[in-house]
Design a protein around this motif. Structure first.
Motif, PDB file in Angstrom:
ATOM      1  N   SER A  61       0.821  -1.224   0.000  1.00 46.43           N
ATOM      2  CA  SER A  61       0.000   0.000   0.000  1.00 46.43           C
ATOM      3  C   SER A  61       0.848   1.265   0.000  1.00 46.43           C
ATOM      4  CB  SER A  61      -0.929   0.017   1.220  1.00 46.43           C
ATOM      5  OG  SER A  61      -1.859  -1.037   1.159  1.00 46.43           O
ATOM      6  N   THR A  62       2.130   1.115   0.356  1.00 48.34           N
ATOM      7  CA  THR A  62       3.034   2.261   0.295  1.00 48.34           C
ATOM      8  C   THR A  62       3.055   2.851  -1.106  1.00 48.34           C
ATOM      9  OG1 THR A  62       4.415   1.217   1.981  1.00 48.34           O
ATOM     10  CG2 THR A  62       5.397   3.012   0.745  1.00 48.34           C
ATOM     11  N   ASP A  98     -18.371   4.272   7.944  1.00 45.04           N
ATOM     12  CA  ASP A  98     -17.473   3.294   8.562  1.00 45.04           C
ATOM     13  C   ASP A  98     -16.238   4.003   9.118  1.00 45.04           C
ATOM     14  OD1 ASP A  98     -15.853   3.906   6.386  1.00 45.04           O
ATOM     15  OD2 ASP A  98     -16.381   2.108   5.268  1.00 45.04           O
ATOM     16  N   ASN A  99     -15.243   3.211   9.542  1.00 45.55           N
ATOM     17  CA  ASN A  99     -14.033   3.775  10.155  1.00 45.55           C
ATOM     18  C   ASN A  99     -12.812   3.690   9.243  1.00 45.55           C
ATOM     19  OD1 ASN A  99     -15.482   4.267  12.527  1.00 45.55           O
ATOM     20  ND2 ASN A  99     -14.998   2.250  13.366  1.00 45.55           N
ATOM     21  N   THR A 100     -13.011   3.654   7.936  1.00 46.54           N
ATOM     22  CA  THR A 100     -11.905   3.516   6.998  1.00 46.54           C
ATOM     23  C   THR A 100     -10.924   4.680   7.131  1.00 46.54           C
ATOM     24  OG1 THR A 100     -13.307   2.345   5.428  1.00 46.54           O
ATOM     25  CG2 THR A 100     -11.265   3.283   4.572  1.00 46.54           C
ATOM     26  N   LEU A 101      -9.645   4.329   7.256  1.00 52.27           N
ATOM     27  CA  LEU A 101      -8.601   5.345   7.411  1.00 52.27           C
ATOM     28  C   LEU A 101      -8.254   5.987   6.080  1.00 52.27           C
ATOM     29  CD1 LEU A 101      -6.168   3.374   9.771  1.00 52.27           C
ATOM     30  CD2 LEU A 101      -7.736   5.206  10.438  1.00 52.27           C
ATOM     31  N   THR A 102      -7.901   7.260   6.141  1.00 53.66           N
ATOM     32  CA  THR A 102      -7.478   7.954   4.927  1.00 53.66           C
ATOM     33  C   THR A 102      -6.252   7.276   4.328  1.00 53.66           C
ATOM     34  OG1 THR A 102      -6.950  10.121   4.004  1.00 53.66           O
ATOM     35  CG2 THR A 102      -6.006   9.612   6.143  1.00 53.66           C
ATOM     36  N   LYS A 103      -6.170   7.245   3.012  1.00 54.23           N
ATOM     37  CA  LYS A 103      -5.154   6.426   2.328  1.00 54.23           C
ATOM     38  C   LYS A 103      -3.743   6.947   2.503  1.00 54.23           C
ATOM     39  CE  LYS A 103      -8.281   4.995  -1.430  1.00 54.23           C
ATOM     40  NZ  LYS A 103      -9.454   5.780  -1.053  1.00 54.23           N
ATOM     41  N   ASP A 104      -3.557   8.254   2.470  1.00 54.11           N
ATOM     42  CA  ASP A 104      -2.215   8.822   2.328  1.00 54.11           C
ATOM     43  C   ASP A 104      -1.701   9.502   3.585  1.00 54.11           C
ATOM     44  OD1 ASP A 104      -1.984   8.075  -0.402  1.00 54.11           O
ATOM     45  OD2 ASP A 104      -3.291   9.732  -0.939  1.00 54.11           O
ATOM     46  N   SER A 105      -1.858   8.848   4.722  1.00 54.67           N
ATOM     47  CA  SER A 105      -1.376   9.470   5.943  1.00 54.67           C
ATOM     48  C   SER A 105      -0.923   8.415   6.932  1.00 54.67           C
ATOM     49  CB  SER A 105      -2.483  10.333   6.571  1.00 54.67           C
ATOM     50  OG  SER A 105      -2.046  10.889   7.792  1.00 54.67           O
ATOM     51  N   PHE A 106       0.105   8.789   7.721  1.00 56.76           N
ATOM     52  CA  PHE A 106       0.541   7.926   8.813  1.00 56.76           C
ATOM     53  C   PHE A 106      -0.256   8.226  10.083  1.00 56.76           C
ATOM     54  CE2 PHE A 106       4.649   7.982   6.337  1.00 56.76           C
ATOM     55  CZ  PHE A 106       4.561   6.657   5.946  1.00 56.76           C
ATOM     56  N   PHE A 107      -1.186   9.174  10.008  1.00 52.24           N
ATOM     57  CA  PHE A 107      -1.999   9.544  11.150  1.00 52.24           C
ATOM     58  C   PHE A 107      -3.379   8.900  11.030  1.00 52.24           C
ATOM     59  CE2 PHE A 107       0.765  13.334  10.323  1.00 52.24           C
ATOM     60  CZ  PHE A 107       1.648  13.100  11.366  1.00 52.24           C
ATOM     61  N   GLN A 136      -3.966   2.300  -2.461  1.00 53.44           N
ATOM     62  CA  GLN A 136      -5.351   1.847  -2.496  1.00 53.44           C
ATOM     63  C   GLN A 136      -5.973   1.807  -1.112  1.00 53.44           C
ATOM     64  OE1 GLN A 136      -5.477  -1.863  -4.630  1.00 53.44           O
ATOM     65  NE2 GLN A 136      -5.024  -0.904  -6.603  1.00 53.44           N
ATOM     66  N   ARG A 137      -5.114   1.780  -0.089  1.00 50.29           N
ATOM     67  CA  ARG A 137      -5.606   1.791   1.284  1.00 50.29           C
ATOM     68  C   ARG A 137      -4.485   2.267   2.199  1.00 50.29           C
ATOM     69  NH1 ARG A 137      -5.865  -4.507   3.383  1.00 50.29           N
ATOM     70  NH2 ARG A 137      -3.659  -5.004   3.051  1.00 50.29           N
ATOM     71  N   ASN A 138      -4.813   2.558   3.441  1.00 47.09           N
ATOM     72  CA  ASN A 138      -3.806   3.014   4.392  1.00 47.09           C
ATOM     73  C   ASN A 138      -2.839   1.877   4.708  1.00 47.09           C
ATOM     74  OD1 ASN A 138      -2.676   3.645   7.232  1.00 47.09           O
ATOM     75  ND2 ASN A 138      -3.718   5.539   6.697  1.00 47.09           N
ATOM     76  N   ILE A 139      -1.574   2.218   4.920  1.00 46.04           N
ATOM     77  CA  ILE A 139      -0.564   1.217   5.221  1.00 46.04           C
ATOM     78  C   ILE A 139      -0.876   0.448   6.509  1.00 46.04           C
ATOM     79  CG2 ILE A 139       0.910   2.817   6.493  1.00 46.04           C
ATOM     80  CD1 ILE A 139       3.337   1.406   5.330  1.00 46.04           C
TER      81      ILE A 139
END
Length: 508
Positions: free
Chosen positions: A49-50, A482-491, A54-57
């Motif tokens: 994913s890095t 839902d609780n899907t995390l943003t794709k492009d962040s380590f936060f 397509q999704r958060n790491i």
């Protein structure tokens, strides 16, 4: 002609072979050291994913965590080409953070910055190493005592009241569009931190963007550049020996150094003795003869620690309260029942509201500000696996702590995707029961736990209490369910942003 073609083809084959060898050199690194290694791919390592975005790491981490946690205490992974050790066992997490702290004293990011490239960030306690970290920690801790936070609390209450007025004004303007809650609380944290730390008003709730608010936002817009640097560093680990990354843009650094100097000059002219943060900094400057840039690095520690963590905590706590109306009503009842004669929550009461505390920590569990920690092995030591085998961890090995995975493990937290503040209530063991097991890591743990934690929690609770007592909060249709995390962040933040509707309690 034929000879030229043959030479060209041979050179191309040699170059291709060298590139292939370079990319695959570490593919079986951990297996050679005698432990299991998660499936790793040429070029992307163990975390596709890095590159795919397509999704958060964090979800790549979670796949590995779930695949190996029952059989292994730790597993080898690759971040691009760089080997790292992923710890899976909570008891081992606790050991690394607390009991064996002397062997895992530093954070990996300390290898990527220095004072020449980024003076302010290099002097942040999160980055400092060894005795420098200990000295800086000793300097900062007295500024974060409950008494100093209490002294700043009336300022926090005033900012909260201005926040309420701002929401009412913006609600009239936005209509059915809802409010971008992340943006809203970036303004709040910019305001409350600048007033509590620097003693100056940032005017973040005005129509025009204030310089303090604008420059603080710039700090975190750099995370994408920092991410790109980390990608390059993953391919070429030796890069950090020759080039260190700047986290704080030069113009932001210059702005805050100048602002701090103006604040110091003004406080000297006023000649007042206040028990606030900037006064403590002035006392420290006189005692230690430290420079203004060094004072600025202290100030920026408070700003960076308070800004992002507080914004993330408030935003997602309100999101979850908006989704769970019964929890919101229960919290509102607790707040209203504890108001004083002036209609406020005292500092002591705010700090001791059990359901408010439980709601905030449950939000930090579901959306942890930092999804995973990177610790640096500082002394060669041994870690024991589930089968009794021993791994000798070498100095400078990087250890990954998967906070998000632990927070969402159903064997630790029943129905982890649901917002259940009750799990953090005192009668159920409270926060301590989870921290003692190494399974709640929103602020890290051990001696290097976030120094601004107490300050961030106070500012978060104050804002949440003010909002919940004044508004009925509902999710805007623009916010995902839902609780899907943003794709492009380590936060840890929600994909697509958090948009909420605020309806005044008085109008219902």
């Amino acid at each position: 002609m034929l000879e030229t073609c043959l030479v060209t083809l041979t050179l191309a084959a040699v170059i291709a072979g060298l590139i292939y060898k370079f990319l695959t050199w570490n593919l079986h690194y951990w297996e050679k050291r005698g432990i299991k290694q998660a499936k790793s791919y040429t070029f992307v390592g163990s975390f596709p994913s890095t590159f795919s975005h397509q999704r958060n790491i964090a979800y790549d981490f979670d796949d590995i965590y779930r695949a190996y946690k029952d059989a292994e205490n730790f597993v080898g992974v690759l971040m691009m080409r760089t080997p790292k050790l992923l710890v899976l066992n909570p008891a081992l997490v606790q050991q690394i953070f607390v009991m064996d702290f002397q062997n895992f004293h530093d954070n990996e990011i300390s290898q990527k910055v220095d004072e020449k490239s980024d003076f302010i960030f290099a002097n942040n306690p999160f980055v400092l190493t060894g005795s420098k970290w200990k000295e800086r920690r000793t300097e900062i801790i007295p500024a974060m005592t409950p008494n100093r936070i209490k002294v700043a609390y009336p300022i926090t209450l005033d900012v909260c009241q201005r926040l309420t007025r701002y929401i009412k004004e913006q609600t009239k303007i936005s209509g059915t569009e809802g409010m971008d809650t992340t943006e809203l609380f970036l303004r709040y944290t910019s305001e409350v931190v600048s007033e509590c730390v620097l003693g100056i008003r940032a005017n973040s709730f005005s129509g025009d963007s204030s310089p303090i608010y604008a420059n603080t936002k710039k700090i975190f817009s750099q995370t994408y550049i920092f991410r790109f640097y980390q990608l390059l560093n993953g391919f070429f680990p030796a890069l950090e020996r020759f080039y260190k990354m700047r986290f704080f843009p030069k113009d932001v650094e210059d702005f805050f150094i100048g602002l701090t100097q103006k604040t110091i000059d003004l406080r000297h002219k006023q000649d007042v003795d206040k028990a606030d943060f900037i006064n403590y900094m002035l006392q420290l400057q006189r005692k230690r003869n430290i420079s203004t840039p060094e004072v600025t690095s202290h100030v920026m520690t408070y700003i960076t620690d308070g800004f992002l963590t507080t914004t993330t905590a408030i935003t997602h706590c309100l999101l979850l309260l908006a989704r769970y109306e019964d929890k919101q009503r229960q919290l509102r009842q607790e707040i209203v029942q504890n108001l004083d004669a002036d209609g406020n929550l005292s500092f002591e009461v705010l700090s001791d509201l059990p359901y408010l505390d439980a709601c905030l920590h449950e939000a930090l569990r579901i959306f942890p500000p930092i999804l995973f920690n990177k610790k640096l092995c500082t002394n060669t030591c041994e870690l024991v696996n589930k089968d009794g085998s021993v791994l000798k961890v070498q100095k400078n090995d990087v250890i990954l702590i998967p906070a998000y995975c632990l927070h969402h493990d159903e064997s630790i937290y029943e129905e982890p995707e649901l917002f259940k503040p009750e799990r953090f209530l005192p009668e159920n063991g409270g926060l301590k029961s989870y921290r003692d097991r190494g399974v709640f890591l929103a602020f890290g743990d051990g001696p290097r736990v976030c120094l601004g934690m107490r300050f961030a929690l106070t500012q978060s609770k104050a804002a949440i209490a003010e909002i919940v007592r004044n508004f009925i909060i509902k999710p805007n249709p623009k916010t995902r369910a839902d609780n899907t995390l943003t794709k492009d962040s380590f936060f840890g933040s929600l994909e697509g942003g958090v948009w909420l509707d605020f309806e005044s309690v008085d109008s219902t």
